[in-house]
Design a protein around this motif. Structure first.
Motif, PDB file in Angstrom:
ATOM      1  N   LEU A   1      -1.107  -2.772 -11.165  1.00 52.49           N
ATOM      2  CA  LEU A   1      -0.062  -2.083 -10.421  1.00 52.49           C
ATOM      3  C   LEU A   1       0.699  -1.121 -11.335  1.00 52.49           C
ATOM      4  O   LEU A   1       0.902   0.046 -11.004  1.00 52.49           O
ATOM      5  CB  LEU A   1       0.887  -3.121  -9.823  1.00 52.49           C
ATOM      6  CG  LEU A   1       1.978  -2.647  -8.896  1.00 52.49           C
ATOM      7  CD1 LEU A   1       1.403  -1.950  -7.682  1.00 52.49           C
ATOM      8  CD2 LEU A   1       2.837  -3.836  -8.474  1.00 52.49           C
ATOM      9  N   GLU A   2       1.086  -1.607 -12.506  1.00 51.32           N
ATOM     10  CA  GLU A   2       1.856  -0.788 -13.433  1.00 51.32           C
ATOM     11  C   GLU A   2       1.057   0.394 -13.973  1.00 51.32           C
ATOM     12  O   GLU A   2       1.636   1.427 -14.312  1.00 51.32           O
ATOM     13  CB  GLU A   2       2.395  -1.649 -14.571  1.00 51.32           C
ATOM     14  CG  GLU A   2       3.480  -2.603 -14.092  1.00 51.32           C
ATOM     15  CD  GLU A   2       4.012  -3.521 -15.170  1.00 51.32           C
ATOM     16  OE1 GLU A   2       3.389  -3.626 -16.259  1.00 51.32           O
ATOM     17  OE2 GLU A   2       5.067  -4.156 -14.924  1.00 51.32           O
ATOM     18  N   ALA A   3      -0.255   0.280 -13.998  1.00 47.76           N
ATOM     19  CA  ALA A   3      -1.100   1.383 -14.469  1.00 47.76           C
ATOM     20  C   ALA A   3      -1.035   2.595 -13.536  1.00 47.76           C
ATOM     21  O   ALA A   3      -1.379   3.705 -13.940  1.00 47.76           O
ATOM     22  CB  ALA A   3      -2.546   0.911 -14.613  1.00 47.76           C
ATOM     23  N   LEU A   4      -0.571   2.395 -12.324  1.00 47.39           N
ATOM     24  CA  LEU A   4      -0.475   3.487 -11.356  1.00 47.39           C
ATOM     25  C   LEU A   4       0.731   4.392 -11.609  1.00 47.39           C
ATOM     26  O   LEU A   4       0.820   5.477 -11.051  1.00 47.39           O
ATOM     27  CB  LEU A   4      -0.406   2.926  -9.934  1.00 47.39           C
ATOM     28  CG  LEU A   4      -1.591   2.073  -9.496  1.00 47.39           C
ATOM     29  CD1 LEU A   4      -1.325   1.459  -8.129  1.00 47.39           C
ATOM     30  CD2 LEU A   4      -2.867   2.892  -9.488  1.00 47.39           C
ATOM     31  N   ALA A   5       1.674   3.916 -12.429  1.00 42.99           N
ATOM     32  CA  ALA A   5       2.898   4.668 -12.709  1.00 42.99           C
ATOM     33  C   ALA A   5       2.855   5.250 -14.117  1.00 42.99           C
ATOM     34  O   ALA A   5       2.138   4.755 -14.984  1.00 42.99           O
ATOM     35  CB  ALA A   5       4.108   3.753 -12.571  1.00 42.99           C
ATOM     36  N   ASP A   6       3.649   6.283 -14.333  1.00 45.14           N
ATOM     37  CA  ASP A   6       3.777   6.833 -15.683  1.00 45.14           C
ATOM     38  C   ASP A   6       4.506   5.849 -16.590  1.00 45.14           C
ATOM     39  O   ASP A   6       4.175   5.729 -17.763  1.00 45.14           O
ATOM     40  CB  ASP A   6       4.523   8.174 -15.655  1.00 45.14           C
ATOM     41  CG  ASP A   6       3.702   9.258 -14.981  1.00 45.14           C
ATOM     42  OD1 ASP A   6       2.561   9.500 -15.419  1.00 45.14           O
ATOM     43  OD2 ASP A   6       4.193   9.854 -14.005  1.00 45.14           O
ATOM     44  N   GLN A   7       5.491   5.176 -16.021  1.00 45.58           N
ATOM     45  CA  GLN A   7       6.233   4.176 -16.780  1.00 45.58           C
ATOM     46  C   GLN A   7       6.600   3.034 -15.850  1.00 45.58           C
ATOM     47  O   GLN A   7       7.019   3.263 -14.717  1.00 45.58           O
ATOM     48  CB  GLN A   7       7.496   4.786 -17.403  1.00 45.58           C
ATOM     49  CG  GLN A   7       8.132   3.911 -18.436  1.00 45.58           C
ATOM     50  CD  GLN A   7       9.184   4.654 -19.254  1.00 45.58           C
ATOM     51  OE1 GLN A   7       9.303   5.865 -19.215  1.00 45.58           O
ATOM     52  NE2 GLN A   7       9.946   3.900 -20.005  1.00 45.58           N
ATOM     53  N   ALA A   8       6.437   1.820 -16.334  1.00 47.00           N
ATOM     54  CA  ALA A   8       6.799   0.633 -15.558  1.00 47.00           C
ATOM     55  C   ALA A   8       7.923  -0.092 -16.283  1.00 47.00           C
ATOM     56  O   ALA A   8       7.972  -0.125 -17.510  1.00 47.00           O
ATOM     57  CB  ALA A   8       5.597  -0.286 -15.386  1.00 47.00           C
ATOM     58  N   HIS A   9       8.824  -0.649 -15.505  1.00 50.77           N
ATOM     59  CA  HIS A   9       9.991  -1.346 -16.034  1.00 50.77           C
ATOM     60  C   HIS A   9      10.047  -2.744 -15.449  1.00 50.77           C
ATOM     61  O   HIS A   9       9.815  -2.934 -14.248  1.00 50.77           O
ATOM     62  CB  HIS A   9      11.275  -0.597 -15.670  1.00 50.77           C
ATOM     63  CG  HIS A   9      11.273   0.839 -16.075  1.00 50.77           C
ATOM     64  ND1 HIS A   9      11.601   1.258 -17.352  1.00 50.77           N
ATOM     65  CD2 HIS A   9      10.974   1.966 -15.372  1.00 50.77           C
ATOM     66  CE1 HIS A   9      11.516   2.581 -17.408  1.00 50.77           C
ATOM     67  NE2 HIS A   9      11.136   3.030 -16.218  1.00 50.77           N
TER      68      HIS A   9
ATOM     69  N   VAL B   1       0.822  -1.211   0.000  1.00 47.71           N
ATOM     70  CA  VAL B   1       0.000   0.000   0.000  1.00 47.71           C
ATOM     71  C   VAL B   1       0.856   1.261   0.000  1.00 47.71           C
ATOM     72  O   VAL B   1       0.460   2.286  -0.547  1.00 47.71           O
ATOM     73  CB  VAL B   1      -0.991  -0.005   1.200  1.00 47.71           C
ATOM     74  CG1 VAL B   1      -0.274   0.121   2.543  1.00 47.71           C
ATOM     75  CG2 VAL B   1      -2.037   1.079   1.034  1.00 47.71           C
ATOM     76  N   TYR B   2       2.051   1.182   0.575  1.00 48.55           N
ATOM     77  CA  TYR B   2       2.919   2.366   0.574  1.00 48.55           C
ATOM     78  C   TYR B   2       3.327   2.734  -0.851  1.00 48.55           C
ATOM     79  O   TYR B   2       3.358   3.901  -1.214  1.00 48.55           O
ATOM     80  CB  TYR B   2       4.153   2.151   1.453  1.00 48.55           C
ATOM     81  CG  TYR B   2       3.813   2.063   2.913  1.00 48.55           C
ATOM     82  CD1 TYR B   2       3.358   3.183   3.608  1.00 48.55           C
ATOM     83  CD2 TYR B   2       3.936   0.870   3.604  1.00 48.55           C
ATOM     84  CE1 TYR B   2       3.028   3.110   4.952  1.00 48.55           C
ATOM     85  CE2 TYR B   2       3.610   0.783   4.951  1.00 48.55           C
ATOM     86  CZ  TYR B   2       3.155   1.911   5.612  1.00 48.55           C
ATOM     87  OH  TYR B   2       2.825   1.831   6.940  1.00 48.55           O
ATOM     88  N   ALA B   3       3.650   1.739  -1.662  1.00 48.19           N
ATOM     89  CA  ALA B   3       4.025   2.005  -3.055  1.00 48.19           C
ATOM     90  C   ALA B   3       2.846   2.570  -3.836  1.00 48.19           C
ATOM     91  O   ALA B   3       2.995   3.547  -4.577  1.00 48.19           O
ATOM     92  CB  ALA B   3       4.543   0.734  -3.719  1.00 48.19           C
ATOM     93  N   THR B   4       1.674   1.983  -3.674  1.00 44.68           N
ATOM     94  CA  THR B   4       0.527   2.449  -4.456  1.00 44.68           C
ATOM     95  C   THR B   4       0.118   3.863  -4.046  1.00 44.68           C
ATOM     96  O   THR B   4      -0.198   4.696  -4.899  1.00 44.68           O
ATOM     97  CB  THR B   4      -0.672   1.488  -4.341  1.00 44.68           C
ATOM     98  OG1 THR B   4      -1.084   1.370  -2.983  1.00 44.68           O
ATOM     99  CG2 THR B   4      -0.315   0.116  -4.908  1.00 44.68           C
ATOM    100  N   ARG B   5       0.149   4.154  -2.757  1.00 48.35           N
ATOM    101  CA  ARG B   5      -0.184   5.516  -2.310  1.00 48.35           C
ATOM    102  C   ARG B   5       0.873   6.520  -2.757  1.00 48.35           C
ATOM    103  O   ARG B   5       0.547   7.653  -3.120  1.00 48.35           O
ATOM    104  CB  ARG B   5      -0.335   5.574  -0.796  1.00 48.35           C
ATOM    105  CG  ARG B   5      -1.484   4.797  -0.247  1.00 48.35           C
ATOM    106  CD  ARG B   5      -2.822   5.528  -0.397  1.00 48.35           C
ATOM    107  NE  ARG B   5      -3.877   4.674   0.090  1.00 48.35           N
ATOM    108  CZ  ARG B   5      -4.244   4.580   1.364  1.00 48.35           C
ATOM    109  NH1 ARG B   5      -3.690   5.330   2.287  1.00 48.35           N
ATOM    110  NH2 ARG B   5      -5.191   3.729   1.717  1.00 48.35           N
ATOM    111  N   LEU B   6       2.151   6.114  -2.720  1.00 48.69           N
ATOM    112  CA  LEU B   6       3.211   7.001  -3.194  1.00 48.69           C
ATOM    113  C   LEU B   6       3.022   7.331  -4.675  1.00 48.69           C
ATOM    114  O   LEU B   6       3.163   8.481  -5.084  1.00 48.69           O
ATOM    115  CB  LEU B   6       4.580   6.358  -2.988  1.00 48.69           C
ATOM    116  CG  LEU B   6       5.213   6.546  -1.617  1.00 48.69           C
ATOM    117  CD1 LEU B   6       6.358   5.561  -1.425  1.00 48.69           C
ATOM    118  CD2 LEU B   6       5.698   7.976  -1.447  1.00 48.69           C
ATOM    119  N   LEU B   7       2.712   6.319  -5.463  1.00 45.72           N
ATOM    120  CA  LEU B   7       2.501   6.538  -6.893  1.00 45.72           C
ATOM    121  C   LEU B   7       1.330   7.495  -7.135  1.00 45.72           C
ATOM    122  O   LEU B   7       1.421   8.420  -7.945  1.00 45.72           O
ATOM    123  CB  LEU B   7       2.270   5.214  -7.613  1.00 45.72           C
ATOM    124  CG  LEU B   7       3.498   4.314  -7.729  1.00 45.72           C
ATOM    125  CD1 LEU B   7       3.086   2.904  -8.138  1.00 45.72           C
ATOM    126  CD2 LEU B   7       4.513   4.899  -8.708  1.00 45.72           C
ATOM    127  N   GLY B   8       0.243   7.294  -6.413  1.00 50.30           N
ATOM    128  CA  GLY B   8      -0.922   8.159  -6.567  1.00 50.30           C
ATOM    129  C   GLY B   8      -0.656   9.578  -6.130  1.00 50.30           C
ATOM    130  O   GLY B   8      -1.028  10.546  -6.811  1.00 50.30           O
TER     131      GLY B   8
END
Length: 187
Positions: A55-63, A16-23
């Motif tokens: 998950l990757e949809a939450l970021a501008d770019q996923a690697h 949840v920390y990663a997803t909230r950070l991305l948002g």
């Protein structure tokens, strides 16, 4: 140019920390680059019901973690900072010992060598001596070890409030404009 933030997600609890950070980073106009390990994706699915695509949809770019030729593997790709949220002890050890064995650890190594902010939200307790020594090594290299410990003095009413406040503190430590952690004003 928008500031860039690299977000790593490992298999430790606390996806949840990663997803909230991305948002929150998106809301602040920060360009985000996500690297999620297979264990990180597994954990995000278990804890949040997200698959890799979601998950990757939450970021501008996923690697992909195996893509060591990605832009974030080079110091010439300017980023403001990197956060590993959550950071497993395995990933901590790899970073502490300079083992750029996947894109996440390589990006962390690049962040350190370029003297940019690296923040590791270490998860797993209790710590053993190897964990503590690895945290010391990363700190000596300029990284920030940030276990996501709640600030109960702010009297949070929910887990969401605890997570959100931790995310704001992380964004402030990464020196990203617009972060709004609550300040202690005294008794």
């Amino acid at each position: 140019m928008r500031p860039r933030l690299v977000v790593g997600l490992t298999g430790a609890t606390g996806a949840v920390y990663a997803t909230r950070l991305l948002g929150r980073a998106r809301a602040l106009g920060v360009e985000t680059h996500l690297v999620a390990t297979p264990a990180g994706v597994l954990n995000a699915h278990h804890e949040l019901g997200l698959d890799r695509k979601g998950l990757e949809a939450l970021a501008d770019q996923a690697h992909a973690p195996g893509d060591v030729g990605a832009c974030i593997a080079s110091g010439s790709f300017a980023t403001a900072a990197m956060v590993v949220a959550p950071c497993s002890m395995k990933t901590l050890a790899a970073i502490a010992h300079g083992l750029g064995d996947n894109l996440l650890t390589r990006a962390a190594d690049v962040t350190l060598k370029e003297r940019r902010r690296l923040l590791l939200m270490v998860r797993e307790t209790p710590f053993n001596l190897a964990h503590l020594r690895n945290m010391t090594a990363v700190t000596e290299m300029g990284g920030i070890v940030f276990p996501p410990l709640p600030a109960f003095y702010l009297k949070p009413a929910s887990i969401d409030e605890l997570v959100d406040e931790t995310v704001e503190r992380v964004l402030a430590l990464l020196q990203l404009q617009g972060a709004k952690p609550q300040a202690w004003t005294g008794l």
